[in-house]
Design a protein around this motif. Structure first.
Motif, PDB file in Angstrom:
ATOM      1  N   ASN A 156      -0.639 -22.466  33.860  1.00 34.50           N
ATOM      2  CA  ASN A 156      -1.694 -21.461  33.926  1.00 34.50           C
ATOM      3  C   ASN A 156      -1.325 -20.177  33.189  1.00 34.50           C
ATOM      4  O   ASN A 156      -2.084 -19.209  33.210  1.00 34.50           O
ATOM      5  N   ALA A 157      -0.172 -20.166  32.552  1.00 37.01           N
ATOM      6  CA  ALA A 157       0.271 -18.978  31.837  1.00 37.01           C
ATOM      7  C   ALA A 157      -0.423 -18.882  30.480  1.00 37.01           C
ATOM      8  O   ALA A 157      -0.879 -19.876  29.911  1.00 37.01           O
ATOM      9  N   GLY A 158      -0.475 -17.658  29.970  1.00 33.91           N
ATOM     10  CA  GLY A 158      -0.939 -17.407  28.614  1.00 33.91           C
ATOM     11  C   GLY A 158       0.132 -16.634  27.876  1.00 33.91           C
ATOM     12  O   GLY A 158       0.918 -15.907  28.486  1.00 33.91           O
ATOM     13  N   GLY A 159       0.185 -16.788  26.562  1.00 34.09           N
ATOM     14  CA  GLY A 159       1.261 -16.140  25.829  1.00 34.09           C
ATOM     15  C   GLY A 159       0.845 -15.644  24.467  1.00 34.09           C
ATOM     16  O   GLY A 159      -0.114 -16.131  23.861  1.00 34.09           O
ATOM     17  N   VAL A 160       1.609 -14.662  23.990  1.00 36.14           N
ATOM     18  CA  VAL A 160       1.445 -14.101  22.652  1.00 36.14           C
ATOM     19  C   VAL A 160       2.754 -14.310  21.905  1.00 36.14           C
ATOM     20  O   VAL A 160       3.836 -14.125  22.476  1.00 36.14           O
ATOM     21  N   GLY A 161       2.670 -14.710  20.652  1.00 36.13           N
ATOM     22  CA  GLY A 161       3.856 -14.865  19.817  1.00 36.13           C
ATOM     23  C   GLY A 161       3.737 -14.002  18.578  1.00 36.13           C
ATOM     24  O   GLY A 161       2.710 -14.038  17.898  1.00 36.13           O
ATOM     25  N   LEU A 162       4.755 -13.196  18.290  1.00 31.74           N
ATOM     26  CA  LEU A 162       4.777 -12.333  17.107  1.00 31.74           C
ATOM     27  C   LEU A 162       5.740 -12.911  16.086  1.00 31.74           C
ATOM     28  O   LEU A 162       6.898 -13.212  16.411  1.00 31.74           O
ATOM     29  N   GLU A 163       5.291 -13.038  14.844  1.00 29.65           N
ATOM     30  CA  GLU A 163       6.119 -13.620  13.786  1.00 29.65           C
ATOM     31  C   GLU A 163       5.785 -12.942  12.462  1.00 29.65           C
ATOM     32  O   GLU A 163       4.619 -12.775  12.114  1.00 29.65           O
ATOM     33  N   ILE A 164       6.821 -12.574  11.706  1.00 30.42           N
ATOM     34  CA  ILE A 164       6.609 -11.890  10.433  1.00 30.42           C
ATOM     35  C   ILE A 164       6.222 -12.851   9.320  1.00 30.42           C
ATOM     36  O   ILE A 164       5.486 -12.494   8.398  1.00 30.42           O
ATOM     37  N   SER A 165       6.691 -14.099   9.398  1.00 30.75           N
ATOM     38  CA  SER A 165       6.504 -15.061   8.316  1.00 30.75           C
ATOM     39  C   SER A 165       5.213 -15.850   8.486  1.00 30.75           C
ATOM     40  O   SER A 165       4.998 -16.495   9.522  1.00 30.75           O
TER      41      SER A 165
END
Length: 279
Positions: free
Chosen positions: A131-140
């Motif tokens: 039930n979790a939600g997530g954000v991922g940050l990536e430069i490429s």
């Protein structure tokens, strides 16, 4: 397979029979287990040619994960290309630590992964926390595409927001929609001058921007920790993967910005691999 193993051994590669078996399975388009049952079958010329081509790549110390196009992490298959670091068992220590800090598997936790790469950290946590939600940050951009493919393959894309961005730019944290219950990161942590001394599979093939941690290897930790109190909810946690011998200094960095460090987690080799803190 025997001849391939001999060639790999001559190039100074370890686990040569295991690797030769993987290369032959790839060349033949068969699961590894099927080689046992097909071991007496004549090998088609096309398979021999494919095996030779794959072997040449490995003899040049190209990582096996790039040759095969995937790597298992936490029992899950992840697409891997030269745009991303190869997921390693040491990084599973972050998953163990994160799940220990989020004991309610059914809660709607909010997660953030800084330096997403293949997505192995964020997407594995989303698989474990339904039930979790997530954000991922990536430069490429290239790495982001790999992570998107993995999110779709693991059926968690609907709960993963993947963002292209650079934590070196002012205000980077403001566009992520925080704060988060858990922030995880495996940032670049190799000293710039030491990269050329790494094993060739890493130094020559893996993306430098995912390795280069600046003059002392700690540049990314300082940047992320400085934003930690804005990124993490009260009573939430931040987890870093760290290099050998870096844990003490990174604990100090976290404490200096007002976060409460936790005892480090050790990997299977007994090395302090994950440093965490509570807001």
């Amino acid at each position: 397979m025997r001849d391939t193993a001999v060639a790999l051994a001559a190039a100074g590669i370890d686990n040569v029979r295991f690797e030769a078996r993987l290369l032959l399975a790839k060349a033949a388009g068969l699961p590894v287990e099927a080689l046992i049952g097909r071991g007496r079958d004549p090998v088609a010329a096309a398979i021999v040619d494919a095996l030779r081509s794959l072997s040449v790549r490995r003899l040049q110390h190209e990582p096996m994960a790039y040759i095969l196009g995937e790597r298992e992490f936490w029992g899950l298959p992840f697409k891997v290309t030269p745009e991303v670091l190869v997921p390693r068992p040491d990084s599973e220590t972050i998953i163990e630590a994160g799940l220990a800090l989020l004991p309610d598997r059914e809660r709607c936790w909010r997660l953030l992964d800084l330096g997403l790469g293949s997505g192995c950290l964020l997407l594995t946590l989303l698989k474990e926390l339904p039930n979790a939600g997530g954000v991922g940050l990536e430069i490429s951009h290239g790495a982001l595409e790999v992570a998107r493919d993995n999110a779709a393959a693991l059926d968690v894309a609907a709960r993963a927001t993947l963002v292209q961005g650079d934590w070196r730019q002012p205000g980077w944290e403001d566009r992520l929609g925080g704060p988060f219950d858990l922030v995880v990161s495996n940032p670049p942590y190799v000293e710039s001058a030491a990269i050329s001394r790494l094993m060739p599979e890493v130094a020559q093939y893996e993306p430098r921007q995912a390795l280069d941690g600046g003059p002392d290897g700690l540049t990314a930790y300082r940047t992320i920790a400085a934003a930690g109190r804005r990124l993490v909810t009260p009573e939430g946690h931040l987890l870093f993967e760290v290099g050998h011998g870096q844990a003490t200094e990174i604990v100090g960095i976290l404490a200096s910005v007002g976060l409460a460090p936790l005892p480090p987690w050790k990997d299977l080799g007994g090395i302090e691999r994950v440093v965490g803190a509570r807001h």
